[in-house]
Design a protein around this motif. Structure first.
Motif, PDB file in Angstrom:
ATOM      1  N   SER A  63      10.690  23.176  -5.774  1.00 24.25           N
ATOM      2  CA  SER A  63      10.026  22.007  -5.216  1.00 24.25           C
ATOM      3  C   SER A  63       9.037  22.490  -4.165  1.00 24.25           C
ATOM      4  O   SER A  63       9.282  23.474  -3.478  1.00 24.25           O
ATOM      5  CB  SER A  63      11.047  21.069  -4.566  1.00 24.25           C
ATOM      6  N   ALA A  64       7.937  21.777  -4.039  1.00 26.96           N
ATOM      7  CA  ALA A  64       6.942  22.155  -3.033  1.00 26.96           C
ATOM      8  C   ALA A  64       7.303  21.606  -1.656  1.00 26.96           C
ATOM      9  O   ALA A  64       6.919  22.168  -0.640  1.00 26.96           O
ATOM     10  CB  ALA A  64       5.560  21.649  -3.449  1.00 26.96           C
ATOM     11  N   SER A  65       8.059  20.510  -1.604  1.00 27.55           N
ATOM     12  CA  SER A  65       8.384  19.850  -0.330  1.00 27.55           C
ATOM     13  C   SER A  65       9.887  19.789  -0.126  1.00 27.55           C
ATOM     14  O   SER A  65      10.598  19.177  -0.920  1.00 27.55           O
ATOM     15  CB  SER A  65       7.814  18.435  -0.312  1.00 27.55           C
ATOM     16  N   TYR A  66      10.340  20.398   0.950  1.00 22.70           N
ATOM     17  CA  TYR A  66      11.759  20.407   1.293  1.00 22.70           C
ATOM     18  C   TYR A  66      11.904  20.889   2.725  1.00 22.70           C
ATOM     19  O   TYR A  66      10.956  21.401   3.329  1.00 22.70           O
ATOM     20  CB  TYR A  66      12.554  21.309   0.344  1.00 22.70           C
ATOM     21  N   CYS A  67      13.082  20.729   3.272  1.00 22.34           N
ATOM     22  CA  CYS A  67      13.404  21.212   4.615  1.00 22.34           C
ATOM     23  C   CYS A  67      14.412  22.341   4.489  1.00 22.34           C
ATOM     24  O   CYS A  67      15.298  22.291   3.635  1.00 22.34           O
ATOM     25  CB  CYS A  67      14.013  20.101   5.456  1.00 22.34           C
ATOM     26  N   VAL A  68      14.271  23.326   5.331  1.00 18.85           N
ATOM     27  CA  VAL A  68      15.185  24.460   5.344  1.00 18.85           C
ATOM     28  C   VAL A  68      15.834  24.534   6.718  1.00 18.85           C
ATOM     29  O   VAL A  68      15.138  24.547   7.731  1.00 18.85           O
ATOM     30  CB  VAL A  68      14.430  25.791   5.077  1.00 18.85           C
ATOM     31  N   ASP A  69      17.156  24.545   6.758  1.00 13.31           N
ATOM     32  CA  ASP A  69      17.869  24.769   8.008  1.00 13.31           C
ATOM     33  C   ASP A  69      18.315  26.225   8.032  1.00 13.31           C
ATOM     34  O   ASP A  69      18.917  26.708   7.059  1.00 13.31           O
ATOM     35  CB  ASP A  69      19.099  23.870   8.117  1.00 13.31           C
ATOM     36  N   VAL A  70      18.013  26.899   9.126  1.00 13.79           N
ATOM     37  CA  VAL A  70      18.420  28.288   9.287  1.00 13.79           C
ATOM     38  C   VAL A  70      19.181  28.441  10.588  1.00 13.79           C
ATOM     39  O   VAL A  70      19.005  27.656  11.527  1.00 13.79           O
ATOM     40  CB  VAL A  70      17.220  29.269   9.257  1.00 13.79           C
ATOM     41  N   ALA A  71      20.016  29.447  10.640  1.00 14.99           N
ATOM     42  CA  ALA A  71      20.752  29.793  11.854  1.00 14.99           C
ATOM     43  C   ALA A  71      20.303  31.169  12.306  1.00 14.99           C
ATOM     44  O   ALA A  71      20.172  32.078  11.484  1.00 14.99           O
ATOM     45  CB  ALA A  71      22.255  29.795  11.588  1.00 14.99           C
ATOM     46  N   TYR A  72      20.061  31.304  13.592  1.00 19.07           N
ATOM     47  CA  TYR A  72      19.732  32.598  14.177  1.00 19.07           C
ATOM     48  C   TYR A  72      21.011  33.197  14.728  1.00 19.07           C
ATOM     49  O   TYR A  72      21.726  32.565  15.506  1.00 19.07           O
ATOM     50  CB  TYR A  72      18.696  32.444  15.288  1.00 19.07           C
ATOM     51  N   LEU A  73      21.328  34.414  14.298  1.00 20.20           N
ATOM     52  CA  LEU A  73      22.521  35.110  14.746  1.00 20.20           C
ATOM     53  C   LEU A  73      22.097  36.174  15.764  1.00 20.20           C
ATOM     54  O   LEU A  73      21.627  37.252  15.395  1.00 20.20           O
ATOM     55  CB  LEU A  73      23.242  35.757  13.553  1.00 20.20           C
ATOM     56  N   PRO A  74      22.223  35.877  17.054  1.00 20.08           N
ATOM     57  CA  PRO A  74      21.657  36.761  18.075  1.00 20.08           C
ATOM     58  C   PRO A  74      22.268  38.160  18.112  1.00 20.08           C
ATOM     59  O   PRO A  74      21.576  39.111  18.464  1.00 20.08           O
ATOM     60  CB  PRO A  74      21.904  36.015  19.389  1.00 20.08           C
ATOM     61  N   HIS A  75      23.528  38.305  17.736  1.00 20.94           N
ATOM     62  CA  HIS A  75      24.149  39.634  17.807  1.00 20.94           C
ATOM     63  C   HIS A  75      23.576  40.600  16.778  1.00 20.94           C
ATOM     64  O   HIS A  75      23.478  41.792  17.021  1.00 20.94           O
ATOM     65  CB  HIS A  75      25.673  39.532  17.673  1.00 20.94           C
ATOM     66  N   SER A  76      23.172  40.047  15.624  1.00 26.05           N
ATOM     67  CA  SER A  76      22.588  40.895  14.586  1.00 26.05           C
ATOM     68  C   SER A  76      21.067  40.764  14.521  1.00 26.05           C
ATOM     69  O   SER A  76      20.403  41.581  13.899  1.00 26.05           O
ATOM     70  CB  SER A  76      23.176  40.539  13.220  1.00 26.05           C
ATOM     71  N   GLY A  77      20.521  39.714  15.138  1.00 28.07           N
ATOM     72  CA  GLY A  77      19.084  39.463  15.065  1.00 28.07           C
ATOM     73  C   GLY A  77      18.643  38.908  13.725  1.00 28.07           C
ATOM     74  O   GLY A  77      17.452  38.853  13.431  1.00 28.07           O
ATOM     75  N   LYS A  78      19.590  38.481  12.908  1.00 31.02           N
ATOM     76  CA  LYS A  78      19.271  37.989  11.566  1.00 31.02           C
ATOM     77  C   LYS A  78      19.276  36.473  11.510  1.00 31.02           C
ATOM     78  O   LYS A  78      19.852  35.802  12.359  1.00 31.02           O
ATOM     79  CB  LYS A  78      20.292  38.539  10.567  1.00 31.02           C
ATOM     80  N   LEU A  79      18.635  35.957  10.473  1.00 28.26           N
ATOM     81  CA  LEU A  79      18.665  34.536  10.166  1.00 28.26           C
ATOM     82  C   LEU A  79      19.509  34.331   8.912  1.00 28.26           C
ATOM     83  O   LEU A  79      19.515  35.170   8.011  1.00 28.26           O
ATOM     84  CB  LEU A  79      17.265  34.004   9.888  1.00 28.26           C
ATOM     85  N   LYS A  80      20.176  33.202   8.857  1.00 30.33           N
ATOM     86  CA  LYS A  80      20.946  32.828   7.670  1.00 30.33           C
ATOM     87  C   LYS A  80      20.502  31.453   7.209  1.00 30.33           C
ATOM     88  O   LYS A  80      20.301  30.545   8.020  1.00 30.33           O
ATOM     89  CB  LYS A  80      22.453  32.784   7.974  1.00 30.33           C
ATOM     90  N   LEU A  81      20.358  31.298   5.914  1.00 33.44           N
ATOM     91  CA  LEU A  81      20.053  30.000   5.332  1.00 33.44           C
ATOM     92  C   LEU A  81      21.296  29.121   5.443  1.00 33.44           C
ATOM     93  O   LEU A  81      22.381  29.521   5.021  1.00 33.44           O
ATOM     94  CB  LEU A  81      19.650  30.165   3.863  1.00 33.44           C
ATOM     95  N   VAL A  82      21.146  27.930   6.029  1.00 28.30           N
ATOM     96  CA  VAL A  82      22.268  27.008   6.179  1.00 28.30           C
ATOM     97  C   VAL A  82      22.247  25.980   5.061  1.00 28.30           C
ATOM     98  O   VAL A  82      23.239  25.773   4.380  1.00 28.30           O
ATOM     99  CB  VAL A  82      22.232  26.310   7.562  1.00 28.30           C
ATOM    100  N   GLU A  83      21.096  25.325   4.876  1.00 30.41           N
ATOM    101  CA  GLU A  83      20.992  24.331   3.809  1.00 30.41           C
ATOM    102  C   GLU A  83      19.539  24.012   3.502  1.00 30.41           C
ATOM    103  O   GLU A  83      18.653  24.257   4.321  1.00 30.41           O
ATOM    104  CB  GLU A  83      21.742  23.047   4.155  1.00 30.41           C
ATOM    105  N   LEU A  84      19.342  23.459   2.329  1.00 31.49           N
ATOM    106  CA  LEU A  84      18.049  22.906   1.907  1.00 31.49           C
ATOM    107  C   LEU A  84      18.223  21.398   1.794  1.00 31.49           C
ATOM    108  O   LEU A  84      19.249  20.925   1.310  1.00 31.49           O
ATOM    109  CB  LEU A  84      17.632  23.466   0.548  1.00 31.49           C
ATOM    110  N   SER A  85      17.222  20.662   2.240  1.00 31.94           N
ATOM    111  CA  SER A  85      17.275  19.201   2.182  1.00 31.94           C
ATOM    112  C   SER A  85      15.961  18.686   1.610  1.00 31.94           C
ATOM    113  O   SER A  85      14.923  19.342   1.759  1.00 31.94           O
ATOM    114  CB  SER A  85      17.455  18.604   3.583  1.00 31.94           C
ATOM    115  N   PRO A  86      15.993  17.508   1.015  1.00 30.08           N
ATOM    116  CA  PRO A  86      14.730  16.929   0.530  1.00 30.08           C
ATOM    117  C   PRO A  86      13.832  16.597   1.711  1.00 30.08           C
ATOM    118  O   PRO A  86      14.308  16.250   2.789  1.00 30.08           O
ATOM    119  CB  PRO A  86      15.170  15.662  -0.202  1.00 30.08           C
ATOM    120  N   PHE A  87      12.545  16.711   1.519  1.00 27.91           N
ATOM    121  CA  PHE A  87      11.586  16.349   2.555  1.00 27.91           C
ATOM    122  C   PHE A  87      11.304  14.860   2.426  1.00 27.91           C
ATOM    123  O   PHE A  87      10.414  14.421   1.707  1.00 27.91           O
ATOM    124  CB  PHE A  87      10.300  17.168   2.412  1.00 27.91           C
ATOM    125  N   LEU A  88      12.118  14.071   3.113  1.00 27.26           N
ATOM    126  CA  LEU A  88      12.015  12.611   3.092  1.00 27.26           C
ATOM    127  C   LEU A  88      12.118  12.102   4.523  1.00 27.26           C
ATOM    128  O   LEU A  88      12.649  12.783   5.396  1.00 27.26           O
ATOM    129  CB  LEU A  88      13.156  12.006   2.266  1.00 27.26           C
TER     130      LEU A  88
END
Length: 93
Positions: free
Chosen positions: A39-64
């Motif tokens: 899909s071209a339109s959606y929302c992405v929730d990410v979490a920043y993990l400060p101890h590792s400096g990495k991001l993790k994908l939490v969820e995808l949601s429709p862009f509504l």
């Protein structure tokens, strides 16, 4: 078109200093995920993990309009223009 902290009820002043480091990581994760979404339109929730400096994908949601916009507001025309790409990109904390 936009990046916002998830918890819009609180201020996290320490994140301001991390914006320049976080944005490229967010864009890198988006580039990995986007081709797989279908899909071209959606929302992405990410979490920043400060101890590792990495991001993790939490969820995808429709862009509504029923999807939370966090530091943006669906009832503000200027914010909608940012979210829908009619105004320049913004990263709000």
């Amino acid at each position: 078109n936009a990046v916002s902290q998830y918890d819009h009820h609180c201020r996290y002043d320490h994140l301001q200093a991390l914006k320049d480091m976080l944005l490229p990581k967010i864009l890198e994760l988006w580039r990995e995920v986007h081709p797989e979404v279908g899909s071209a339109s959606y929302c992405v929730d990410v979490a920043y993990l400060p101890h590792s400096g990495k991001l993790k994908l939490v969820e995808l949601s429709p862009f509504l309009r029923c999807t939370g916009a966090h530091c943006f507001r669906w009832n503000r025309a200027e914010d909608v223009d940012v979210l829908e790409g009619r105004r320049p990109f913004e990263f709000r904390l």
